[in-house]
Design an enzyme around this catalytic site. Sequence first.
Site: not given
Length: 163
Positions: A12-14, A8, A17
């Site tokens: 690490l994003h919403g 990705d 997560a």
Amino acid sequence: MVELCRIDDRLLHGQVAVTWVGAVAPEAILIANDEAATNEMSKLALKMAKPAGVKLAVKTIDEAAALLNNPKAAKIKIFLITRTIQDTLRLVSMTDQIHRVNIGGVKNKEGGKMIAAAVCLDNDDLHDLMKLRKRVDEVELRMVPTEHRISIDKYLREEEVEV
């Protein structure tokens, strides 16, 4: 043990997560990317996106391989995130701990073709995916865990890949 490796470009994003961490239920998230590991602002942003109750490590590709090859890592449920197909291929060539790869975000680039939502691949990506696919059990396209899995195999017919 690596439960899942996700490629990705946003790391690490919403969405990752919440949905992927919920589906994978890891004890730890390992982000393997040379740029992120050496950029203090990137590391700070990634730490802020980390869900509660999960450990986070941000490592270079070499450091991530060393961590995954440590026998102690076999006892930890790890969700591995890389930024690029090339990062993943490099890491897979250094460890045998990665078996399942999910492609969730590869940014648009000149000469690339959108093959799925948020996944744009050029010929170099396709060739690297062929190499990656030979080293792991599964490579799938899926933005979120609730979507239907699409095997990358349908895009990797060698006769259709331009050189």
